[in-house]
Design an enzyme around this catalytic site. Structure first.
Site, PDB file in Angstrom:
ATOM      1  N   LYS A 100       2.248  -3.691   6.729  1.00 44.39           N
ATOM      2  CA  LYS A 100       2.681  -3.686   5.319  1.00 44.39           C
ATOM      3  C   LYS A 100       4.187  -3.429   5.224  1.00 44.39           C
ATOM      4  O   LYS A 100       4.896  -4.086   4.462  1.00 44.39           O
ATOM      5  CB  LYS A 100       1.906  -2.617   4.524  1.00 44.39           C
ATOM      6  CG  LYS A 100       0.415  -2.899   4.375  1.00 44.39           C
ATOM      7  CD  LYS A 100       0.142  -4.101   3.482  1.00 44.39           C
ATOM      8  CE  LYS A 100      -1.345  -4.417   3.370  1.00 44.39           C
ATOM      9  NZ  LYS A 100      -1.619  -5.727   2.764  1.00 44.39           N
ATOM     10  N   SER A 128       0.837  -1.206   0.000  1.00 42.14           N
ATOM     11  CA  SER A 128       0.000   0.000   0.000  1.00 42.14           C
ATOM     12  C   SER A 128       0.870   1.254   0.000  1.00 42.14           C
ATOM     13  O   SER A 128       1.988   1.246   0.549  1.00 42.14           O
ATOM     14  CB  SER A 128      -0.851  -0.016   1.272  1.00 42.14           C
ATOM     15  OG  SER A 128      -1.412   1.254   1.506  1.00 42.14           O
ATOM     16  N   TYR A 172      -1.849  -1.033  11.033  1.00 36.34           N
ATOM     17  CA  TYR A 172      -2.118  -1.617   9.709  1.00 36.34           C
ATOM     18  C   TYR A 172      -0.955  -1.313   8.758  1.00 36.34           C
ATOM     19  O   TYR A 172      -0.408  -2.202   8.098  1.00 36.34           O
ATOM     20  CB  TYR A 172      -3.434  -1.067   9.137  1.00 36.34           C
ATOM     21  CG  TYR A 172      -3.497  -1.134   7.626  1.00 36.34           C
ATOM     22  CD1 TYR A 172      -3.711  -2.351   6.972  1.00 36.34           C
ATOM     23  CD2 TYR A 172      -3.296   0.007   6.841  1.00 36.34           C
ATOM     24  CE1 TYR A 172      -3.720  -2.416   5.586  1.00 36.34           C
ATOM     25  CE2 TYR A 172      -3.304  -0.061   5.458  1.00 36.34           C
ATOM     26  CZ  TYR A 172      -3.522  -1.268   4.837  1.00 36.34           C
ATOM     27  OH  TYR A 172      -3.515  -1.331   3.471  1.00 36.34           O
TER      28      TYR A 172
END
Ligand code: UD1
Length: 346
Positions: free
Chosen positions: A153, A125, A149
């Site tokens: 990643k 992302s 979150y």
């Protein structure tokens, strides 16, 4: 015929990628625990492509069940989407996020290694660029994150960098998505979030069908063209085609213990330009003929004023760039939501 295993293939992006893979004549196997998706997706994929992927309702944490899938099928490559992705929720239940996203990935990568499957496309992302890099974002910027979150990643990208450094058989593409919106042009597949949408486009489409009263525009005083946040929106079908290009490159040039330098590469998948929240609202109103009520509200914690991608690397190395406009994204998102006001349960 090559066989591609898609983890999280029932989700918004995963399902569109499965359609593109099937349209390329590839054999698709989906592994998904259905925690944020619905088996109706399989029927929709079938209606669009005339083919149904094989589906295993497996949680990646279940190493034995996952190993059984690898044992039964001759898998050529894996596209790994399966993950939790709600930013706000990740700050409330960080341990769940780390456990799910990191542990699932480690189980998967270890099983891949065991079965000698080294071709991997990882769903990353733009959040990995953190908050201090200048725009447009370029792939070689330092990575950081502002929430659990995002950190999952960054961590998984780092884990894969280490794996590729240690073992040249790994052949990995890290795809950094900007803001995927839109839907399949058939209106058969689209974004179907649980509960109140966190992201802009599903919130707008729910206002348009009367499920929500008004959009809260998070912040009207950013230093941007109209004071609202600016993002790089990308049509989910263009994004899916980016995966095909990345996969073609991996499969065409497997690392036979000799090509060290190319074994892992990151690519931005975005349009390379930004639109403000109010520009998206206006484009959606034009596409749908619906008035979208909105209220300018306080900024959302953790949001940045503006970011968009430098897309030259994907263009040069993958031969990929977006073909669909913001108007296309809005038309397709509206087509999906108006035909499926309750998502896949309509
Ligand atoms: C968010 C995540 C990002 C994640 C991506 C995909 C945050 C801070 N970032 O990106 O890490 O990879 O989703 O899931 O959550 N907006 C409104 N009203 C709304 C919703 C959004 O005004 O109800 C605005 C936001 O302030 C932003 C823009 O719309 O300016 C896009 O927001 P969103 O769709 O949530 O995406 P990001 O925040 O860019």
């Amino acid at each position: 015929m090559k066989t591609i295993l898609v983890t999280g293939g029932m989700g918004f992006i995963g399902s569109h990628v499965c359609v593109s893979l099937l349209e390329q004549g590839l054999h698709v196997i989906i592994v998904d625990n259905l925690c944020n998706s619905n088996t109706e997706v399989l029927n929709r994929i079938d209606q669009i492509t005339g083919k149904k992927p094989l589906f295993y309702p497996v949680n990646l944490l279940d190493e034995d069940a996952l190993s059984a899938v690898f044992k039964r099928h001759n898998i050529d490559a894996v596209i790994h989407f399966a993950a939790l992705k709600a930013v706000g929720e990740s700050s409330c239940i960080p341990l769940s996020y780390y456990y799910n996203n990191i542990t699932c990935s480690l189980v998967l990568f270890n099983v891949m290694e065991k079965y000698k499957v080294f071709n991997l496309v990882f769903s990353s992302s733009a959040t990995v660029y953190g908050e201090h890099n200048p725009i447009p974002y370029v792939e070689n910027y330092p990575l950081s994150a502002t929430n659990p979150y995002g950190r999952t990643k960054v961590m998984i990208e780092e884990i894969l960098q280490d794996a590729a450094r240690a073992d040249p058989r790994w052949n990995i593409s890290l795809l950094r998505y900007f803001n995927p919106i839109g839907a399949h042009p058939s209106g058969l597949m689209g974004e179907d979030p649980n509960g109140i949408p966190n992201n802009l486009m599903p919130f707008i489409t729910q206002v348009a069908v009367g499920k929500r009263d008004a959009l809260n525009v998070f912040g009207g005083d950013y230093p941007t063209k109209d004071g609202t946040g600016v993002r790089d929106y990308i049509h989910v079908v263009d994004l899916a085609l980016g995966h095909i290009k990345a996969l073609e490159k991996l499969i065409a040039s497997p690392n036979n213990n000799c090509v060290r330098s190319n074994s892992i590469s990151a690519y931005n998948l975005g349009a390379g330009k930004g639109y403000s929240v109010l520009e998206v609202v206006k484009a959606f109103e034009k596409a749908s003929g619906k008035k979208i009520n909105y209220v300018i509200s306080p900024r959302r914690e953790g949001d940045l004023a503006e970011f968009f991608a430098d897309v030259s690397k994907a263009s040069e190395e993958l031969g990929w760039k977006v073909e669909r406009s913001l108007d296309d994204m809005c038309e397709d998102a509206w087509n999906w939501q108006s035909k499926n006001p309750e998502g896949y349960l309509s």
